[in-house]
Design a protein around this motif. Structure first.
Motif, PDB file in Angstrom:
ATOM      1  N   ALA A  32      21.648  31.862  21.846  1.00  7.43           N
ATOM      2  CA  ALA A  32      22.104  30.785  22.723  1.00  7.43           C
ATOM      3  C   ALA A  32      22.478  31.362  24.081  1.00  7.43           C
ATOM      4  O   ALA A  32      22.820  32.541  24.193  1.00  7.43           O
ATOM      5  CB  ALA A  32      23.302  30.081  22.106  1.00  7.43           C
ATOM      6  N   GLN A  33      22.405  30.507  25.101  1.00  4.97           N
ATOM      7  CA  GLN A  33      22.756  30.945  26.451  1.00  4.97           C
ATOM      8  C   GLN A  33      23.859  30.121  27.091  1.00  4.97           C
ATOM      9  O   GLN A  33      24.459  30.553  28.058  1.00  4.97           O
ATOM     10  CB  GLN A  33      21.527  30.883  27.369  1.00  4.97           C
ATOM     11  CG  GLN A  33      20.548  31.985  27.109  1.00  4.97           C
ATOM     12  CD  GLN A  33      19.399  31.944  28.098  1.00  4.97           C
ATOM     13  OE1 GLN A  33      18.706  30.947  28.219  1.00  4.97           O
ATOM     14  NE2 GLN A  33      19.211  33.033  28.804  1.00  4.97           N
ATOM     15  N   ASN A  34      24.089  28.940  26.600  1.00 10.27           N
ATOM     16  CA  ASN A  34      25.105  28.092  27.228  1.00 10.27           C
ATOM     17  C   ASN A  34      25.894  27.355  26.149  1.00 10.27           C
ATOM     18  O   ASN A  34      25.581  27.433  24.960  1.00 10.27           O
ATOM     19  CB  ASN A  34      24.462  27.118  28.227  1.00 10.27           C
ATOM     20  CG  ASN A  34      23.388  26.267  27.572  1.00 10.27           C
ATOM     21  OD1 ASN A  34      23.608  25.695  26.507  1.00 10.27           O
ATOM     22  ND2 ASN A  34      22.222  26.183  28.205  1.00 10.27           N
ATOM     23  N   VAL A  35      26.907  26.636  26.579  1.00 11.99           N
ATOM     24  CA  VAL A  35      27.809  25.952  25.651  1.00 11.99           C
ATOM     25  C   VAL A  35      27.040  25.002  24.733  1.00 11.99           C
ATOM     26  O   VAL A  35      27.290  24.953  23.518  1.00 11.99           O
ATOM     27  CB  VAL A  35      28.909  25.187  26.433  1.00 11.99           C
ATOM     28  CG1 VAL A  35      29.735  24.318  25.511  1.00 11.99           C
ATOM     29  CG2 VAL A  35      29.802  26.163  27.171  1.00 11.99           C
ATOM     30  N   GLU A  36      26.105  24.274  25.287  1.00 12.10           N
ATOM     31  CA  GLU A  36      25.355  23.309  24.489  1.00 12.10           C
ATOM     32  C   GLU A  36      24.546  24.003  23.393  1.00 12.10           C
ATOM     33  O   GLU A  36      24.498  23.540  22.253  1.00 12.10           O
ATOM     34  CB  GLU A  36      24.427  22.478  25.386  1.00 12.10           C
ATOM     35  CG  GLU A  36      25.144  21.517  26.307  1.00 12.10           C
ATOM     36  CD  GLU A  36      25.705  22.188  27.573  1.00 12.10           C
ATOM     37  OE1 GLU A  36      25.295  23.334  27.892  1.00 12.10           O
ATOM     38  OE2 GLU A  36      26.551  21.568  28.221  1.00 12.10           O
ATOM     39  N   GLU A  37      23.907  25.128  23.732  1.00 12.37           N
ATOM     40  CA  GLU A  37      23.103  25.847  22.743  1.00 12.37           C
ATOM     41  C   GLU A  37      23.980  26.470  21.653  1.00 12.37           C
ATOM     42  O   GLU A  37      23.599  26.474  20.476  1.00 12.37           O
ATOM     43  CB  GLU A  37      22.253  26.918  23.426  1.00 12.37           C
ATOM     44  CG  GLU A  37      21.136  26.329  24.274  1.00 12.37           C
ATOM     45  CD  GLU A  37      20.347  27.381  25.031  1.00 12.37           C
ATOM     46  OE1 GLU A  37      20.668  28.587  24.951  1.00 12.37           O
ATOM     47  OE2 GLU A  37      19.375  26.995  25.717  1.00 12.37           O
ATOM     48  N   TYR A  38      25.141  26.985  22.043  1.00 14.78           N
ATOM     49  CA  TYR A  38      26.067  27.523  21.033  1.00 14.78           C
ATOM     50  C   TYR A  38      26.551  26.407  20.108  1.00 14.78           C
ATOM     51  O   TYR A  38      26.585  26.569  18.885  1.00 14.78           O
ATOM     52  CB  TYR A  38      27.259  28.223  21.689  1.00 14.78           C
ATOM     53  CG  TYR A  38      26.971  29.637  22.128  1.00 14.78           C
ATOM     54  CD1 TYR A  38      27.005  30.688  21.226  1.00 14.78           C
ATOM     55  CD2 TYR A  38      26.672  29.927  23.452  1.00 14.78           C
ATOM     56  CE1 TYR A  38      26.741  31.988  21.623  1.00 14.78           C
ATOM     57  CE2 TYR A  38      26.399  31.220  23.862  1.00 14.78           C
ATOM     58  CZ  TYR A  38      26.441  32.252  22.948  1.00 14.78           C
ATOM     59  OH  TYR A  38      26.175  33.537  23.343  1.00 14.78           O
ATOM     60  N   ALA A  39      26.921  25.265  20.692  1.00 14.98           N
ATOM     61  CA  ALA A  39      27.394  24.135  19.891  1.00 14.98           C
ATOM     62  C   ALA A  39      26.298  23.647  18.943  1.00 14.98           C
ATOM     63  O   ALA A  39      26.555  23.365  17.764  1.00 14.98           O
ATOM     64  CB  ALA A  39      27.863  23.001  20.802  1.00 14.98           C
ATOM     65  N   TYR A  40      25.072  23.576  19.441  1.00 15.89           N
ATOM     66  CA  TYR A  40      23.942  23.156  18.612  1.00 15.89           C
ATOM     67  C   TYR A  40      23.762  24.110  17.435  1.00 15.89           C
ATOM     68  O   TYR A  40      23.573  23.670  16.288  1.00 15.89           O
ATOM     69  CB  TYR A  40      22.655  23.103  19.455  1.00 15.89           C
ATOM     70  CG  TYR A  40      21.425  22.859  18.627  1.00 15.89           C
ATOM     71  CD1 TYR A  40      21.102  21.573  18.195  1.00 15.89           C
ATOM     72  CD2 TYR A  40      20.599  23.910  18.263  1.00 15.89           C
ATOM     73  CE1 TYR A  40      19.973  21.344  17.415  1.00 15.89           C
ATOM     74  CE2 TYR A  40      19.469  23.693  17.477  1.00 15.89           C
ATOM     75  CZ  TYR A  40      19.168  22.408  17.064  1.00 15.89           C
ATOM     76  OH  TYR A  40      18.058  22.202  16.281  1.00 15.89           O
TER      77      TYR A  40
END
Length: 88
Positions: A32-40
């Motif tokens: 992941a690279q950003n908050v959205e990708e980590y959350a996903y």
């Protein structure tokens, strides 16, 4: 990974090139690279069936064995053996 945790790592350098790679065709974790990708990634892991989590965790554990202290020792010995044995 060695303990069976599914890694969620930054999509750069070491994790991307060496660590979170498929093992025998099986996913070993998430990048992941950003908050959205980590959350996903977190949600995907939490929501996936236990059997799928276990497959990923097992593959991650196998992948992590490539970075063990014993593996480093064995690979280092194999790499320097020709130099040492060849200079005698």
């Amino acid at each position: 990974m060695a303990a069976g945790a599914i890694p969620i790592a930054h999509n750069s350098a070491g994790p991307k090139m060496d660590i979170v790679l498929d093992e025998d065709g099986q996913q070993t974790g998430f990048l992941a690279q950003n908050v959205e990708e980590y959350a996903y990634a977190v949600l995907k892991i939490v929501k996936m069936p236990e059997s799928e989590r276990l497959k990923i965790a097992t593959a991650a554990r196998r992948r992590a064995s490539r970075f063990s202290e014993q593996r480093f020792y064995d690979d280092l010995k194999a790499a320097i053996r020709p130099i040492i044995c060849g200079s005698s």
